[in-house]
Design an enzyme around this catalytic site. Sequence first.
Site, PDB file in Angstrom:
ATOM      1  N   ASP A 148       0.743  -1.249  -0.006  1.00  0.00           N
ATOM      2  CA  ASP A 148      -0.060   0.012  -0.141  1.00  0.00           C
ATOM      3  C   ASP A 148       0.922   1.407  -0.040  1.00  0.00           C
ATOM      4  OD1 ASP A 148       0.883  -0.358   2.693  1.00  0.00           O
ATOM      5  OD2 ASP A 148      -0.516   0.999   3.395  1.00  0.00           O
ATOM      6  N   ASP A 519       1.542 -17.868  -4.154  1.00  0.00           N
ATOM      7  CA  ASP A 519       2.495 -16.668  -4.893  1.00  0.00           C
ATOM      8  C   ASP A 519       1.268 -15.986  -5.735  1.00  0.00           C
ATOM      9  OD1 ASP A 519       3.922 -14.716  -6.125  1.00  0.00           O
ATOM     10  OD2 ASP A 519       5.000 -16.418  -7.218  1.00  0.00           O
TER      11      ASP A 519
HETATM   12  O1  G3I Z   1      -0.955 -10.904  18.658  1.00  0.00           O
HETATM   13  C1  G3I Z   1      -1.563 -12.093  17.883  1.00  0.00           C
HETATM   14  C2  G3I Z   1      -1.771 -13.400  18.760  1.00  0.00           C
HETATM   15  O2  G3I Z   1      -1.677 -13.178  20.232  1.00  0.00           O
HETATM   16  C3  G3I Z   1      -2.171 -14.507  18.136  1.00  0.00           C
HETATM   17  O3  G3I Z   1      -1.690 -15.766  18.689  1.00  0.00           O
HETATM   18  C4  G3I Z   1      -1.701 -14.451  16.607  1.00  0.00           C
HETATM   19  C5  G3I Z   1      -2.420 -15.662  15.901  1.00  0.00           C
HETATM   20  O4  G3I Z   1      -3.976 -15.274  15.652  1.00  0.00           O
HETATM   21  O5  G3I Z   1      -2.048 -13.171  16.062  1.00  0.00           O
HETATM   22  C6  G3I Z   1      -1.615 -12.039  16.641  1.00  0.00           C
HETATM   23  O6  G3I Z   1      -1.857 -10.967  15.911  1.00  0.00           O
HETATM   24  C7  G3I Z   1      -1.374 -10.652  14.531  1.00  0.00           C
HETATM   25  C8  G3I Z   1      -0.660  -9.313  14.728  1.00  0.00           C
HETATM   26  O7  G3I Z   1      -0.312  -9.162  13.189  1.00  0.00           O
HETATM   27  C9  G3I Z   1       0.397  -9.194  15.396  1.00  0.00           C
HETATM   28  O8  G3I Z   1       1.476  -9.934  14.938  1.00  0.00           O
HETATM   29  C10 G3I Z   1      -2.641 -10.877  13.787  1.00  0.00           C
HETATM   30  O9  G3I Z   1      -3.161 -12.237  13.763  1.00  0.00           O
HETATM   31  C11 G3I Z   1      -2.317 -10.346  12.383  1.00  0.00           C
HETATM   32  O10 G3I Z   1      -3.280 -10.108  11.544  1.00  0.00           O
HETATM   33  C12 G3I Z   1      -1.514  -8.944  12.413  1.00  0.00           C
HETATM   34  O11 G3I Z   1      -0.989  -8.940  11.179  1.00  0.00           O
HETATM   35  C13 G3I Z   1      -0.557  -7.433  10.810  1.00  0.00           C
HETATM   36  C14 G3I Z   1      -1.412  -7.042   9.743  1.00  0.00           C
HETATM   37  O12 G3I Z   1      -0.928  -5.909   9.110  1.00  0.00           O
HETATM   38  C15 G3I Z   1      -2.910  -6.829   9.886  1.00  0.00           C
HETATM   39  O13 G3I Z   1      -2.924  -5.965  10.985  1.00  0.00           O
HETATM   40  C16 G3I Z   1       0.930  -7.573  10.309  1.00  0.00           C
HETATM   41  O14 G3I Z   1       1.686  -8.118  11.407  1.00  0.00           O
HETATM   42  C17 G3I Z   1       1.361  -6.375   9.629  1.00  0.00           C
HETATM   43  O15 G3I Z   1       2.520  -6.670   9.305  1.00  0.00           O
HETATM   44  C18 G3I Z   1       0.356  -6.096   8.874  1.00  0.00           C
HETATM   45  O16 G3I Z   1       1.063  -4.684   8.252  1.00  0.00           O
HETATM   46  C19 G3I Z   1       0.424  -4.189   6.977  1.00  0.00           C
HETATM   47  C20 G3I Z   1      -0.109  -2.619   7.507  1.00  0.00           C
HETATM   48  O17 G3I Z   1      -1.394  -2.984   8.149  1.00  0.00           O
HETATM   49  C21 G3I Z   1      -0.470  -2.011   6.105  1.00  0.00           C
HETATM   50  N1  G3I Z   1       0.657  -1.947   5.110  1.00  0.00           N
HETATM   51  C22 G3I Z   1       0.879  -3.361   4.903  1.00  0.00           C
HETATM   52  C23 G3I Z   1       1.594  -4.053   6.083  1.00  0.00           C
HETATM   53  C24 G3I Z   1       1.889  -5.469   5.725  1.00  0.00           C
HETATM   54  O18 G3I Z   1       0.753  -6.461   5.331  1.00  0.00           O
HETATM   55  O1  9MR Z   2      -3.664  -3.511  -0.351  1.00  0.00           O
HETATM   56  C1  9MR Z   2      -3.773  -3.541   1.117  1.00  0.00           C
HETATM   57  C2  9MR Z   2      -2.697  -3.903   1.819  1.00  0.00           C
HETATM   58  O2  9MR Z   2      -1.551  -3.271   1.693  1.00  0.00           O
HETATM   59  C3  9MR Z   2      -2.754  -4.093   3.442  1.00  0.00           C
HETATM   60  O3  9MR Z   2      -1.944  -4.893   4.032  1.00  0.00           O
HETATM   61  C4  9MR Z   2      -4.149  -4.817   3.573  1.00  0.00           C
HETATM   62  C5  9MR Z   2      -4.504  -4.632   5.177  1.00  0.00           C
HETATM   63  O4  9MR Z   2      -4.639  -3.449   5.715  1.00  0.00           O
HETATM   64  O5  9MR Z   2      -5.302  -4.184   2.852  1.00  0.00           O
HETATM   65  C6  9MR Z   2      -5.072  -4.424   1.302  1.00  0.00           C
HETATM   66  O6  9MR Z   2      -6.184  -3.547   0.874  1.00  0.00           O
HETATM   67  C7  9MR Z   2      -7.171  -4.562   0.740  1.00  0.00           C
HETATM   68  C8  9MR Z   2      -8.341  -3.958   1.461  1.00  0.00           C
HETATM   69  O7  9MR Z   2      -7.941  -4.130   3.030  1.00  0.00           O
HETATM   70  C9  9MR Z   2      -9.694  -4.655   1.388  1.00  0.00           C
HETATM   71  N1  9MR Z   2      -9.990  -4.622  -0.165  1.00  0.00           N
HETATM   72  C10 9MR Z   2      -9.078  -5.179  -0.954  1.00  0.00           C
HETATM   73  C11 9MR Z   2      -7.601  -4.514  -0.854  1.00  0.00           C
HETATM   74  C12 9MR Z   2      -6.669  -5.198  -1.585  1.00  0.00           C
HETATM   75  O8  9MR Z   2      -7.010  -5.098  -2.989  1.00  0.00           O
END
Ligand code: G3I
Ligand code: 9MR
Length: 546
Positions: A148, A519
């Site tokens: 993003d 992938d």
């Molecule tokens: O903390 C819980 C833990 O207690 C539990 O056992 C485990 C299994 O369910 O989950 C843990 O939480 C996870 C959390 O990250 C902390 O690691 C969530 O499941 C997981 O969904 C969450 O994922 C994060 C994701 O955003 C959604 O919030 C990723 O770490 C994080 O890297 C990712 O970051 C995104 C940004 O929001 C937007 N930009 C892209 C980026 C990468 O995808």
């Molecule tokens: O593209 C987005 C990605 O970078 C983020 O990690 C993710 C979670 O915040 O969200 C993706 O965007 C999706 C959105 O959350 C839901 N609609 C589809 C989007 C991707 O095409």
Amino acid sequence: MRNVLVNQVGFLPSSDKKAVMNFPCENYKIVNDKNETVYSGTTLHFGTDDISGEDTYIADFSPLNEPGKYTVVVDDVSSCNFFISQDVYSKLMHDVCKCFYYLRCGEGLDKEHSGKYYHEPCHLTKATVYGEDTAPVDVCGGWHDAGDYGRYSTAGAVAVAHLLYGVRLFNNLLDVKFDIPSVTCDHGVLPDILAETKVELDFLMKMQKDDGSVWHKVTTFNHAPFIMPEEDKEELFLFPASSLATADIAAVFALAYTVYKDYDASYANILLEKSFKAYSWLEKNPAPLLFSNATGSNTGEYPEPEDFSNRFWAACALYEATGEKKYYADAVDFKESLEDYDSDNSDKGYQGNVFTCFGWGDVAGLGSLSLILKGDASDLLTLAEESFEEEADRLYYISTANGFGLPMAKEDFIWGSNMELLKYMMILTVANKLSPEEKYLQIITAGLDYLLGCNSMDVSYVTGSGEKAFKNPHLRPTAVDDIEEPWPGLVSGGPNTGLQDEQAQTLPKDTPPMKCYIDHVDCYSLNEITIYWNSPLVFTLAGLLA
Ligand code: G3I
Ligand code: 9MR
Ligand code: ZN
């Protein structure tokens, strides 16, 4: 599917070398590029583990150290090609660093250095301060976070920290050249890695409010569709300050001061001043100011349940930068709060020792690194050193439970599992620096093998590295730029049993953790990329090549 799984990039001559087979087999041979057998042996039956679900057999060919190009052949199955050489990871290191340049926002890229991956300047408009009736603010610059186009303060600070602690601990990182525009400094030009981290530091400075606090993020209200960054013209919003972002920025600026003071004294002093300013705000605002998304807004949230680890990191980093005892005393207080929180919360988001955490949220391990760099005998230094040792031993124990030698339990296969692994590899790298042990190096090598192809998917999780490197990252520019190959050097988030996107949910529910991967460009929960999934690989490679 019968596979001979191997690191598709290859091995240093001195390191352990193995391939993993997922079918019964007795003998293996290593064949060079002239089709000559140069090594042969018998396999070891490991058995079944709960992360891959496979019954594995192992070929250990560590004694082979002659530089060259090889494959592992088992019965009628061949592995991908791989190399043995002293500079086997040079291209990888170059590529992984270069991705930060490709992720630059604002006026960032030039055609000479980005070639076919060039994009026009983007996100140049001033950002509206969400919920406030104040003038829009210029926060142009920095790196896009990920697939993003958001820019998030805590995520940015942590990625920079991985790189700068890497520089502090392993100065070979200062010699890595990755073809970016040069930046002058007091004594000539900045090393590439510092020219690149300066881009993000300059942006993070703009994220600091006049009162010292730091906006949590700047993004559009919702994620952009799949368009090039310069086409994303929606209004930018600065979402509220958090103590999380403020503490991380206080910490990373203090750390950056310790690096840049040898290159550009006036820049370093500005960093330190801004670190003090953030820290003063924290002192005046002791209650946690956490963050959640504005109603209806859907961009990354980076939520954290407490700010003790962030404040601990800030206090440790300022103690290391200034030597002032007051920061040490604060660090002791935050350490106690963090220990209380840690013991009261069994569902905390990490396994293992909290003082070794290197994530985007749990950052106490970064504070521990500052204590180690400071090196003054103290209770906190002892805590830091013992924590890494204890955690490394826990990881060793876990690594004996699967045929891949990975320090990964099934709970680690969450969103960004490759970062869970890389954080563990960072811990082992630190432990190995504190007291070198062959077994630590073996697990680091096994981790790198996994990332580069020795895994149940038979895929390299770094674009451009390996015959079967993944090709379809969830990354907006790559998805729409009409260029066949993605930028080389991107680390995929990797397998995730949470399957948190629609495409991922096409996988059967009982898929083993290591195989919860596709992938596919739509799989943001399995196959996105981010700055802080690349940065720990830079740190780990620097440690390995030190
Ligand atoms: O903390 C819980 C833990 O207690 C539990 O056992 C485990 C299994 O369910 O989950 C843990 O939480 C996870 C959390 O990250 C902390 O690691 C969530 O499941 C997981 O969904 C969450 O994922 C994060 C994701 O955003 C959604 O919030 C990723 O770490 C994080 O890297 C990712 O970051 C995104 C940004 O929001 C937007 N930009 C892209 C980026 C990468 O995808
Ligand atoms: O593209 C987005 C990605 O970078 C983020 O990690 C993710 C979670 O915040 O969200 C993706 O965007 C999706 C959105 O959350 C839901 N609609 C589809 C989007 C991707 O095409
Ligand atoms: Zn941009």
